[in-house]
Scaffold this motif. Sequence first.
Motif, PDB file in Angstrom:
ATOM      1  N   ASN A  72       3.725   5.887  -5.791  1.00  0.00           N
ATOM      2  CA  ASN A  72       3.576   5.962  -7.245  1.00  0.00           C
ATOM      3  C   ASN A  72       2.454   6.925  -7.633  1.00  0.00           C
ATOM      4  O   ASN A  72       2.570   7.704  -8.581  1.00  0.00           O
ATOM      5  N   ALA A  73       1.362   6.869  -6.922  1.00  0.00           N
ATOM      6  CA  ALA A  73       0.236   7.768  -7.206  1.00  0.00           C
ATOM      7  C   ALA A  73       0.631   9.224  -6.975  1.00  0.00           C
ATOM      8  O   ALA A  73       0.266  10.111  -7.757  1.00  0.00           O
ATOM      9  N   ALA A  74       1.406   9.494  -5.916  1.00  0.00           N
ATOM     10  CA  ALA A  74       1.849  10.869  -5.640  1.00  0.00           C
ATOM     11  C   ALA A  74       2.781  11.361  -6.735  1.00  0.00           C
ATOM     12  O   ALA A  74       2.690  12.516  -7.174  1.00  0.00           O
ATOM     13  N   ASP A  75       3.685  10.475  -7.212  1.00  0.00           N
ATOM     14  CA  ASP A  75       4.603  10.871  -8.300  1.00  0.00           C
ATOM     15  C   ASP A  75       3.835  11.189  -9.570  1.00  0.00           C
ATOM     16  O   ASP A  75       4.133  12.167 -10.271  1.00  0.00           O
ATOM     17  N   LYS A  76       2.855  10.349  -9.887  1.00  0.00           N
ATOM     18  CA  LYS A  76       2.056  10.596 -11.087  1.00  0.00           C
ATOM     19  C   LYS A  76       1.278  11.904 -10.978  1.00  0.00           C
ATOM     20  O   LYS A  76       1.169  12.665 -11.939  1.00  0.00           O
ATOM     21  N   LYS A  77       0.748  12.179  -9.806  1.00  0.00           N
ATOM     22  CA  LYS A  77      -0.001  13.419  -9.600  1.00  0.00           C
ATOM     23  C   LYS A  77       0.913  14.636  -9.749  1.00  0.00           C
ATOM     24  O   LYS A  77       0.555  15.636 -10.384  1.00  0.00           O
TER      25      LYS A  77
ATOM     26  N   ARG B 109       0.831  -1.205   0.000  1.00  0.00           N
ATOM     27  CA  ARG B 109       0.000   0.000   0.000  1.00  0.00           C
ATOM     28  C   ARG B 109       0.865   1.253   0.000  1.00  0.00           C
ATOM     29  O   ARG B 109       0.562   2.245  -0.663  1.00  0.00           O
TER      30      ARG B 109
ATOM     31  N   ARG C  98       2.232   1.749  -3.569  1.00  0.00           N
ATOM     32  CA  ARG C  98       1.197   2.251  -4.473  1.00  0.00           C
ATOM     33  C   ARG C  98       0.895   3.716  -4.193  1.00  0.00           C
ATOM     34  O   ARG C  98       0.675   4.516  -5.104  1.00  0.00           O
ATOM     35  N   GLY C  99       0.941   4.130  -2.940  1.00  0.00           N
ATOM     36  CA  GLY C  99       0.704   5.534  -2.590  1.00  0.00           C
ATOM     37  C   GLY C  99       1.788   6.453  -3.138  1.00  0.00           C
ATOM     38  O   GLY C  99       1.516   7.548  -3.634  1.00  0.00           O
TER      39      GLY C  99
END
Length: 238
Positions: A57-62, A51, A54-55
């Motif tokens: 990676n999501a922050a980097d994409k954002k 988890r 995944r968090g």
Amino acid sequence: MPGDARPSGGRGRGGGRGRGKGGRGGRGDGNTPSSSQGKAGGGGRGNRRNRSGRGANAADKKAAAEQKQREEEAKTAAEAEQKRLAELERRQKLQAEYESSIQSAITTLESFTSAAKLHEDLRRQLDPQPLVAGEKSPLDQARQSFEKSKKSLKSDLKKCTAFVKKIKSGSYHTPTELNSPNNPIRTLNLTRYVEEVAAALTEPQTKVKQSDIPGMVMLCVEMHRRYETFAKALIPTL
């Protein structure tokens, strides 16, 4: 009595075995929950790591999406500013052209307004006939005055030649400049260069512009007022 002792002993052995097995079974039951809890704990730690990954990676994409959006917004703003500056420059150019055309029209109207008066003055100054009987004409008076002042004028070869070359190259003085006391037409003695001046006026090396015509006309007037031979040298070449 001895026969009664065996059954009692048999039960003892049986009871002992039963308890022994029961004891081993008890140990087995006690170990089973601990093993299950260990496995469950290891799975919990793995899930938390997944988890967390995944968090991140999501922050980097954002963050990447936000950076891209900012770059696109900056590019759009730069293009809009460039278009605004180009439009401003175009409007300024049109305004300058408009003001120039207005000024040119005003100058033309003013020249037409004063043309009649100038024409009348020139005719009066160049009239060979006297205004009053027994007196000299304005043209004769101008030439007589010039002859008296001729001794104070410069006959420098270099300056006279430069004056003729300037006329031949298409560089003419304006009427206002010709009226200046320091103008070469008033400070030089061009008696020996009358024919050269006439030839320079009729055969210029460059194309004559409309704005040059007033200066050329006034130069002819000033030469004719001073030098009697100028008209004779000019007219045949026209």
